[in-house]
Design a protein around this motif. Structure first.
Motif, PDB file in Angstrom:
ATOM      1  N   PHE A 128     -80.040 -70.374 -46.386  1.00  0.00           N
ATOM      2  CA  PHE A 128     -81.001 -69.794 -47.323  1.00  0.00           C
ATOM      3  C   PHE A 128     -82.329 -69.591 -46.606  1.00  0.00           C
ATOM      4  CE2 PHE A 128     -78.545 -72.398 -50.593  1.00  0.00           C
ATOM      5  CZ  PHE A 128     -77.822 -71.300 -51.048  1.00  0.00           C
ATOM      6  N   THR A 129     -83.116 -68.676 -47.136  1.00  0.00           N
ATOM      7  CA  THR A 129     -84.483 -68.500 -46.670  1.00  0.00           C
ATOM      8  C   THR A 129     -85.359 -68.103 -47.838  1.00  0.00           C
ATOM      9  OG1 THR A 129     -85.957 -67.293 -45.152  1.00  0.00           O
ATOM     10  CG2 THR A 129     -84.075 -66.081 -46.033  1.00  0.00           C
ATOM     11  N   ARG A 130     -86.614 -68.532 -47.792  1.00  0.00           N
ATOM     12  CA  ARG A 130     -87.590 -68.146 -48.812  1.00  0.00           C
ATOM     13  C   ARG A 130     -88.301 -66.850 -48.449  1.00  0.00           C
ATOM     14  NH1 ARG A 130     -86.830 -70.850 -53.608  1.00  0.00           N
ATOM     15  NH2 ARG A 130     -86.226 -73.020 -53.188  1.00  0.00           N
ATOM     16  N   GLU A 131     -88.027 -66.350 -47.245  1.00  0.00           N
ATOM     17  CA  GLU A 131     -88.647 -65.105 -46.794  1.00  0.00           C
ATOM     18  C   GLU A 131     -87.827 -63.929 -47.326  1.00  0.00           C
ATOM     19  OE1 GLU A 131     -91.429 -64.971 -45.424  1.00  0.00           O
ATOM     20  OE2 GLU A 131     -91.762 -66.994 -44.655  1.00  0.00           O
ATOM     21  N   ILE A 132     -88.451 -63.098 -48.142  1.00  0.00           N
ATOM     22  CA  ILE A 132     -87.728 -62.009 -48.792  1.00  0.00           C
ATOM     23  C   ILE A 132     -87.668 -60.761 -47.916  1.00  0.00           C
ATOM     24  CG2 ILE A 132     -87.616 -60.581 -50.865  1.00  0.00           C
ATOM     25  CD1 ILE A 132     -87.050 -63.602 -51.195  1.00  0.00           C
ATOM     26  N   ASP A 156     -87.485 -58.720 -41.928  1.00  0.00           N
ATOM     27  CA  ASP A 156     -88.036 -59.087 -40.618  1.00  0.00           C
ATOM     28  C   ASP A 156     -88.496 -60.547 -40.609  1.00  0.00           C
ATOM     29  OD1 ASP A 156     -87.549 -56.556 -39.765  1.00  0.00           O
ATOM     30  OD2 ASP A 156     -89.626 -55.853 -39.911  1.00  0.00           O
ATOM     31  N   LYS A 157     -89.156 -60.952 -41.679  1.00  0.00           N
ATOM     32  CA  LYS A 157     -89.636 -62.330 -41.745  1.00  0.00           C
ATOM     33  C   LYS A 157     -88.474 -63.301 -41.922  1.00  0.00           C
ATOM     34  CE  LYS A 157     -94.231 -61.208 -43.550  1.00  0.00           C
ATOM     35  NZ  LYS A 157     -95.196 -61.371 -44.670  1.00  0.00           N
ATOM     36  N   ALA A 158     -87.447 -62.879 -42.661  1.00  0.00           N
ATOM     37  CA  ALA A 158     -86.259 -63.727 -42.838  1.00  0.00           C
ATOM     38  C   ALA A 158     -85.584 -63.962 -41.490  1.00  0.00           C
ATOM     39  CB  ALA A 158     -85.295 -63.070 -43.815  1.00  0.00           C
ATOM     40  N   GLN A 159     -85.504 -62.919 -40.676  1.00  0.00           N
ATOM     41  CA  GLN A 159     -84.886 -63.060 -39.358  1.00  0.00           C
ATOM     42  C   GLN A 159     -85.658 -64.055 -38.497  1.00  0.00           C
ATOM     43  OE1 GLN A 159     -83.124 -59.783 -36.570  1.00  0.00           O
ATOM     44  NE2 GLN A 159     -85.301 -59.872 -36.105  1.00  0.00           N
ATOM     45  N   HIS A 208     -76.490 -61.082 -41.377  1.00  0.00           N
ATOM     46  CA  HIS A 208     -75.990 -60.344 -42.542  1.00  0.00           C
ATOM     47  C   HIS A 208     -76.590 -60.917 -43.825  1.00  0.00           C
ATOM     48  CE1 HIS A 208     -73.247 -58.299 -45.260  1.00  0.00           C
ATOM     49  NE2 HIS A 208     -72.930 -59.471 -45.798  1.00  0.00           N
ATOM     50  N   HIS A 209     -77.207 -60.045 -44.617  1.00  0.00           N
ATOM     51  CA  HIS A 209     -77.732 -60.464 -45.915  1.00  0.00           C
ATOM     52  C   HIS A 209     -76.573 -60.560 -46.898  1.00  0.00           C
ATOM     53  CE1 HIS A 209     -79.574 -59.879 -49.959  1.00  0.00           C
ATOM     54  NE2 HIS A 209     -80.498 -60.679 -49.458  1.00  0.00           N
ATOM     55  N   VAL A 210     -76.359 -61.762 -47.445  1.00  0.00           N
ATOM     56  CA  VAL A 210     -75.228 -61.984 -48.349  1.00  0.00           C
ATOM     57  C   VAL A 210     -75.600 -61.630 -49.781  1.00  0.00           C
ATOM     58  CG1 VAL A 210     -73.594 -63.688 -49.248  1.00  0.00           C
ATOM     59  CG2 VAL A 210     -74.286 -63.765 -46.840  1.00  0.00           C
ATOM     60  N   ARG A 211     -76.656 -62.251 -50.307  1.00  0.00           N
ATOM     61  CA  ARG A 211     -77.071 -61.961 -51.685  1.00  0.00           C
ATOM     62  C   ARG A 211     -78.417 -62.613 -51.975  1.00  0.00           C
ATOM     63  NH1 ARG A 211     -75.867 -65.473 -56.106  1.00  0.00           N
ATOM     64  NH2 ARG A 211     -75.295 -67.575 -55.440  1.00  0.00           N
ATOM     65  N   SER A 212     -79.045 -62.145 -53.028  1.00  0.00           N
ATOM     66  CA  SER A 212     -80.269 -62.773 -53.515  1.00  0.00           C
ATOM     67  C   SER A 212     -79.875 -63.863 -54.498  1.00  0.00           C
ATOM     68  CB  SER A 212     -81.177 -61.746 -54.195  1.00  0.00           C
ATOM     69  OG  SER A 212     -81.636 -60.792 -53.257  1.00  0.00           O
ATOM     70  N   VAL A 213     -80.294 -65.077 -54.219  1.00  0.00           N
ATOM     71  CA  VAL A 213     -79.907 -66.225 -55.033  1.00  0.00           C
ATOM     72  C   VAL A 213     -80.885 -66.433 -56.182  1.00  0.00           C
ATOM     73  CG1 VAL A 213     -79.471 -68.712 -54.981  1.00  0.00           C
ATOM     74  CG2 VAL A 213     -78.819 -67.288 -53.036  1.00  0.00           C
ATOM     75  N   ALA A 214     -82.155 -66.194 -55.912  1.00  0.00           N
ATOM     76  CA  ALA A 214     -83.228 -66.374 -56.891  1.00  0.00           C
ATOM     77  C   ALA A 214     -84.342 -65.404 -56.517  1.00  0.00           C
ATOM     78  CB  ALA A 214     -83.708 -67.824 -56.887  1.00  0.00           C
ATOM     79  N   PRO A 215     -85.361 -65.262 -57.367  1.00  0.00           N
ATOM     80  CA  PRO A 215     -86.437 -64.310 -57.048  1.00  0.00           C
ATOM     81  C   PRO A 215     -87.049 -64.501 -55.670  1.00  0.00           C
ATOM     82  CG  PRO A 215     -86.625 -65.043 -59.312  1.00  0.00           C
ATOM     83  CD  PRO A 215     -85.517 -65.847 -58.710  1.00  0.00           C
ATOM     84  N   ASN A 216     -87.125 -65.727 -55.170  1.00  0.00           N
ATOM     85  CA  ASN A 216     -87.716 -65.961 -53.851  1.00  0.00           C
ATOM     86  C   ASN A 216     -86.766 -66.753 -52.951  1.00  0.00           C
ATOM     87  OD1 ASN A 216     -90.416 -64.770 -54.221  1.00  0.00           O
ATOM     88  ND2 ASN A 216     -90.641 -66.375 -55.769  1.00  0.00           N
ATOM     89  N   LYS A 217     -85.488 -66.403 -53.024  1.00  0.00           N
ATOM     90  CA  LYS A 217     -84.503 -67.139 -52.234  1.00  0.00           C
ATOM     91  C   LYS A 217     -83.315 -66.237 -51.939  1.00  0.00           C
ATOM     92  CE  LYS A 217     -81.985 -71.560 -52.291  1.00  0.00           C
ATOM     93  NZ  LYS A 217     -81.652 -72.753 -53.132  1.00  0.00           N
ATOM     94  N   ASP A 218     -83.063 -65.970 -50.659  1.00  0.00           N
ATOM     95  CA  ASP A 218     -81.955 -65.128 -50.233  1.00  0.00           C
ATOM     96  C   ASP A 218     -80.972 -65.915 -49.375  1.00  0.00           C
ATOM     97  OD1 ASP A 218     -83.017 -63.022 -51.564  1.00  0.00           O
ATOM     98  OD2 ASP A 218     -83.494 -61.819 -49.788  1.00  0.00           O
ATOM     99  N   MET A 219     -79.726 -65.477 -49.396  1.00  0.00           N
ATOM    100  CA  MET A 219     -78.675 -66.099 -48.595  1.00  0.00           C
ATOM    101  C   MET A 219     -78.270 -65.150 -47.470  1.00  0.00           C
ATOM    102  SD  MET A 219     -74.968 -67.502 -49.912  1.00  0.00           S
ATOM    103  CE  MET A 219     -73.717 -68.102 -48.781  1.00  0.00           C
TER     104      MET A 219
END
Length: 512
Positions: free
Chosen positions: A450-454, A457-460, A485-496
């Motif tokens: 998971f990352t809080r960076e939406i 570029d910042k997520a990477q 690979h971006h899997v899905r958005s888990v929450a408004p500020n959380k991506d997998m």
């Protein structure tokens, strides 16, 4: 699968608009289905039964016929008129009808009739019922969405909806016939095994569920293991990237959503999980899907498994096995050949040998096989085919599907191949420093996180930094095998995401 809130089930025409939603009972906590009954006055066109097929599709009635769920638009006349049917309209009075419709009714039918249509709980969809009872005016806030896992619907209700949870659960159950159980996930999560506590809010308290995914059958206790139906496409994506005859180590395998399908498609899998319940059900699913020869199961901590997997795969290689799907295909093909053979035999028994010879001559000309040739082909089909390729002894893929903490296990890869240097057979093949083992022969590591960076570029940057820090090796977009690979958005500020990189030799063979 996810079931979103459905759209309105009715068309609000004219004076009927006020009847198109259920009666309001804001604050109801115990479901009373009868409270949603209401009577709707409508107009109906009286038509001779024999003329209904001609009258109904006429352009003058287009958009005017009643269209409501579970309500028949055409019924027998309720006033005793014999041989007459009524076509119900979206109107309560003649003045609400377009001029063209009124002229058509006057000239081509037996006129208008007044009728009362009775609507009730079954006529409204989930969102409409919940909107009528929950204390909000914002339909987007109505908690009518859920994720289904077999016969179980699971919800994540906000605190404000908890007083209404049993009513919400019952409505979800009523409106979705394939469900038997509705649960609400609680905040408590079992940190070690990553599963949630949950409460049954409607239906049976039956957590043992069975579902199909990736052409496999899975059974498990949903209350004691981790399963996410929303990852179905991600499971497929990664599995499809594995070549046939691959050797795969699934570090956090759960009940086997990666391990079982990969084995069924002809891969060889070491499946591991620390949760005894997950291991129990992975064993069950291994048998259900006939992959006992292609899937070995371990119950270890992820770090310990990573450290031991390479040596396990080398010392105890898999035995080459025909995938179960290929066996089933051969059985189907053999059955079809036997049926064709029996049919041909029956035909030959009904004709003379002279005609039979002529038929054989013709079929030979057309490229068909004779009975004798078909018999020979059947014998050939049952003989062993070409020798199967030997399963690899070097792991080609590591899967780490524990997104909340998998990055924190990357340090375990340091020295995970070093025990191989003490194996005489390995040294003979690859050298005492593994010099003959090519970089491209090293495994790809697929780690979920998971990352809080939406922003991408910042997520990477965030994921690579955390991964590099734990691995003790600098990862970058130019690293061999790199893919994010971006899997899905888990929450408004959380991506997998799924981070893939090729395990560097200097990490894998680092002195312990």
């Amino acid at each position: 699968m996810s079931a979103p809130a459905s759209s309105s089930s009715s068309k609000p025409f004219g004076a009927l608009a006020e009847y198109m939603l259920p009666p309001q009972h804001i604050g109801m906590q115990t479901l009373d289905r009868s409270s949603f009954d209401r009577e709707v006055p409508v107009l109906a066109v009286a038509v001779e039964a024999s003329k209904v097929g001609k009258i109904r599709p006429h352009p003058a009635l287009k958009g005017q016929i009643l269209d409501l769920p579970r309500v028949k638009p055409i019924v027998e006349a309720s006033n005793g008129e014999k041989g007459v049917k009524w076509i119900r309209l979206h109107a309560t009075s003649e003045g609400q009808l377009p001029k063209e419709t009124k002229e058509f009714v006057r000239n081509e039918t037996s006129g208008l009739r007044k009728e009362t249509v009775r609507l009730g709980y079954d006529n409204w969809n989930t969102s409409e019922i919940l909107s009528a009872v929950l204390p909000t005016t914002k339909s987007d806030d109505i908690p009518s969405s859920f994720t289904s896992t077999g016969h179980i619907a699971h919800m994540n209700l906000r605190e404000e909806w908890l007083p209404f949870r049993y009513l919400i659960g019952q409505v979800i159950l009523d409106k979705n016939p394939g469900l038997r159980t509705v649960v609400n996930k609680l905040d408590t999560i079992h940190v070690q095994y990553r599963y949630f506590d949950m409460e049954v809010i409607a239906g049976e308290k039956d957590y043992i569920t069975t579902l199909n995914e990736s052409n496999c059958i899975f059974t498990f206790d949903f209350s004691l293991v981790y399963w996410n139906s929303r990852l179905h496409h991600e499971h497929e994506r990664l599995i499809e990237s594995f070549k046939p005859n691959s050797l795969i180590a699934d570090v956090m395998a759960g009940v086997g959503p990666f391990a079982v399908p990969a084995a069924k498609r002809g891969g060889y899998v070491l499946g591991n999980d620390l949760n005894p319940e997950s291991v129990k059900w992975m064993r069950e699913n291994r048998v259900k899907n006939h992959v006992q020869n292609n899937l070995r199961i371990f119950e270890q901590d992820g770090s310990a498994f990573i450290q031991s997997a390479a040596l396990e795969a080398w010392r105890n290689p898999f035995i080459a096995t025909i995938p179960h799907s290929a066996i089933r295909k051969k059985q189907r093909d053999d059955r079809k050949k036997r049926e064709a053979q029996a049919k041909l035999q029956q035909e030959e028994n009904t004709i003379t040998s002279a005609i039979s010879s002529a038929v054989n001559s013709i079929t030979d000309t057309l490229g068909f096989t004779s009975l004798k040739a078909e018999e020979d082909e059947q014998k050939t089909a049952t003989l062993p085919g070409p020798e199967l390729p030997e399963p690899p002894k070097i792991i080609q893929h590591f899967i780490m599907n524990l997104p909340d903490s998998a990055l924190a296990f990357l340090h375990s890869y340091n020295g995970c191949f070093s025990p191989l240097l003490a194996e005489e057979s390995f040294v003979k093949q690859y050298g005492d420093a593994a010099d003959k083992l090519r970089e491209e022969d090293m495994p790809l590591v697929h780690v979920y996180c998971f990352t809080r960076e939406i922003e991408a570029d910042k997520a990477q940057v965030d994921i690579l930094k955390r991964g590099s820090d734990d691995l003790g090796y600098q990862l970058s977009p130019s690293s061999p095998g790199y893919h994010l690979h971006h899997v899905r958005s888990v929450a408004p500020n959380k991506d997998m995401y799924c981070l893939t990189f090729r395990l560097p030799k200097e990490v894998a063979f680092k002195p312990i």
